[in-house]
Design an enzyme around this catalytic site. Structure first.
Site, short mmCIF file in Angstrom:
data_model
loop_
_atom_site.label_atom_id
_atom_site.label_comp_id
_atom_site.label_asym_id
_atom_site.label_seq_id
_atom_site.Cartn_x
_atom_site.Cartn_y
_atom_site.Cartn_z
N ASP A 220 0.99 -1.21 0.08
CA ASP A 220 -0.05 -0.06 -0.12
C ASP A 220 0.85 1.07 -0.07
OD1 ASP A 220 -2.37 -1.44 0.05
OD2 ASP A 220 -2.66 -1.58 2.20
N ARG B 126 -5.15 6.71 -0.51
CA ARG B 126 -3.78 6.95 -0.55
C ARG B 126 -3.23 7.83 -1.48
NH1 ARG B 126 -3.06 3.56 3.76
NH2 ARG B 126 -4.03 1.70 3.98
C1 S3P Z 1 -4.80 -5.99 3.20
C2 S3P Z 1 -4.13 -6.80 2.34
C3 S3P Z 1 -3.65 -5.98 0.97
C4 S3P Z 1 -3.60 -4.58 1.35
C5 S3P Z 1 -4.79 -3.82 1.98
C6 S3P Z 1 -5.00 -4.63 3.16
C7 S3P Z 1 -5.36 -6.91 4.49
O1 S3P Z 1 -4.58 -6.30 0.12
O2 S3P Z 1 -3.54 -3.85 -0.01
O3 S3P Z 1 -4.96 -2.50 2.04
O4 S3P Z 1 -5.93 -6.26 5.57
O5 S3P Z 1 -5.32 -8.11 4.36
P1 S3P Z 1 -4.34 -7.73 -0.75
O6 S3P Z 1 -4.64 -8.83 -0.15
O7 S3P Z 1 -5.13 -7.39 -2.03
O8 S3P Z 1 -2.79 -7.57 -1.31
#
Ligand code: S3P
Length: 437
Positions: free
Chosen positions: A321, A394
């Site tokens: 992120d 973001r």
């Molecule tokens: C998250 C996993 C990430 C991240 C998101 C939060 C989580 O996404 O980008 O902001 O809390 O499991 P992805 O699982 O799609 O990579």
């Protein structure tokens, strides 16, 4: 759509705390909701994303109560005890809330309809509906499995062993949450480890979770199904993904010297700080400690002359992120910063690679963007541009930070999505001396 601008600021100074970790906050409410007994949560993020999860857990039968700022209590229904919601589950902007709750519902013999805002309803859900279908759930959604979507949970969910095709903590967590209701062992194999908050919290609530790392870098996570989860207090640390904004702001605004307190430093989340330190950032970890089962520290950050580096693709899951704000840091660094392995950025709250590239272009930053990479040629940032945020918190915060050290103000077209993850962002930054108006 409230636009907002940021302009050249004097040295930032002071001590701040950032709101609670978004990933852990969602999981605390979800697991508290299927534990037996009363879970007390402190430091919960009260951003819109997590508030949608709180409301949906109520609709699924849990009693979720706010006791005070960040202080919440959840009376759980026990694993298998969710009730069928009387109305649609609206997840707002939150991919995490949507995917994790789709997993939880998939293991229960109930039907629920999920929807979200325009951004969430564009995001791919087949990555969760595919494995959850193998466990016995059924889904009716739009093309590509997109929301709005109905989940018909499995009457007798089956445990599976599933190798993730993309590195995704959300997909891993959805499968583990469905696996709570399945007999036997549910296993997820991750090609590269992703944030492990679900595993940590499942263990904290008494589930049996085994983690085995392989020599090839992959990780096997196995959950024994049908545990009795027992309520346990959860202390949520400050979100490193939110801390990233004041940290980078202090690095790029000359003369700055700030402290960001109580930042979660789970090694699977801290890739941005490692990268910034490699770029020459003056970041010191003070008062390192463990709180609520997660490593935490206060970060002292001073303005630094950054230099461009190559950021390895293997680091992407630990800072997935943080690329928009890293691109901003890179714009002020001397030389070239190359970021690889960014394909997943295209399916976040916005196509973040396209949004970052357009924002850099609008503010005079030379760069090249490819299907899964970004190269930023740093130096002076002229600014003066207006950035389209595409409903992405973001993107909005990253380019406001850029404006604090650019030659002319940087404007974002819409700042209201910032509340999804960082309520109070603008006043907190103003308290450090940032000129955001
Ligand atoms: C998250 C996993 C990430 C991240 C998101 C939060 C989580 O996404 O980008 O902001 O809390 O499991 P992805 O699982 O799609 O990579």
């Amino acid at each position: 759509m409230p636009a907002r601008s940021a302009q050249t600021s004097p040295a930032l100074a002071g001590k701040v705390t950032v709101p609670g970790d978004k990933s852990i906050s969602h999981r605390a409410l979800i697991l508290g909701g299927v534990a037996v007994g009363r879970t007390e949560v402190t430091g919960l993020l009260e951003g819109d994303d997590v508030m949608h999860t709180a409301e949906c857990m109520r609709r699924l039968g849990a009693t979720v109560t706010r006791l005070g700022p960040g202080h919440w209590q959840v009376d759980g229904v026990g694993v298998g005890g969710l009730i069928e919601p009387a109305d649609i589950l609206d997840m707002g902007n939150s991919g995490t809330g949507a995917r994790l709750l789709m997993g939880l519902v998939a293991g229960h013999p109930i039907t629920a309809i999920f929807t979200g805002d325009a951004s969430l309803n564009r995001r791919p859900m087949a990555r969760v509906t595919d494995p959850l279908s193998r466990m016995g759930a059924r889904f009716v959604g739009r093309a590509g499995g997109r929301l709005p979507l109905a989940v018909v949970g499995a009457r007798a969910p089956m445990p599976i062993e599933y190798r993730l095709p993309v590195a995704s903590a959300q997909v891993k967590s959805a499968i583990l949450l469905a696996g709570l209701c399945a007999p036997g062992e549910t296993t997820v194999i991750e090609p590269e480890p992703t944030r492990d908050h679900s595993e940590r919290l499942l263990g904290h609530f008494g589930a049996e979770v085994r983690i085995v790392d392989s020599a090839d870098g992959s990780r096997r996570v196995t959950l024994r199904g049908q545990p009795e989860l027992v309520a346990a207090p959860v202390v949520v640390p400050g979100d490193p993904s939110s801390a990233a904004f004041p940290v980078v702001a202090a690095l790029i605004v000359p003369g700055s010297d700030i402290v960001v307190e109580n930042v979660g430093l789970n090694p699977l989340r801290a890739g941005l700080f490692d990268t910034l330190i490699e770029m020459g950032a003056d970041i010191t970890y003070l008062n390192r400690r463990v709180e609520g089962g997660e490593p935490v520290a206060d970060l002292r950050v001073r303005h630094s002359a950054l230099k461009g580096i190559d950021v390895p693709a293997a680091r992407a899951p630990s800072m997935i992120d943080e690329y928009p704000i890293l691109a901003v840091a890179a714009a002020f660094a001397e030389g070239k910063t190359r970021m690889n392995g960014l394909a997943e950025l295209r399916v976040k709250e916005s196509d973040r690679l396209a949004a970052v590239s357009a924002g850099l272009a609008a503010n005079g930053v030379s760069h090249e963007a490819g299907p899964d990479f970004l190269v930023v040629h740093g130096g002076k940032v002229t600014g003066g541009g207006t950035v389209a945020t595409h409903m992405d918190h973001r993107i909005a915060m990253s380019f406001l930070v850029m404006g604090l050290a650019a030659e002319t103000p940087v404007t974002v077209d819409d700042d209201h999505m910032i509340d999804t993850s960082f309520p109070g962002f603008a006043p907190m930054m103003a308290g450090l001396g940032a000129r955001i108006g």
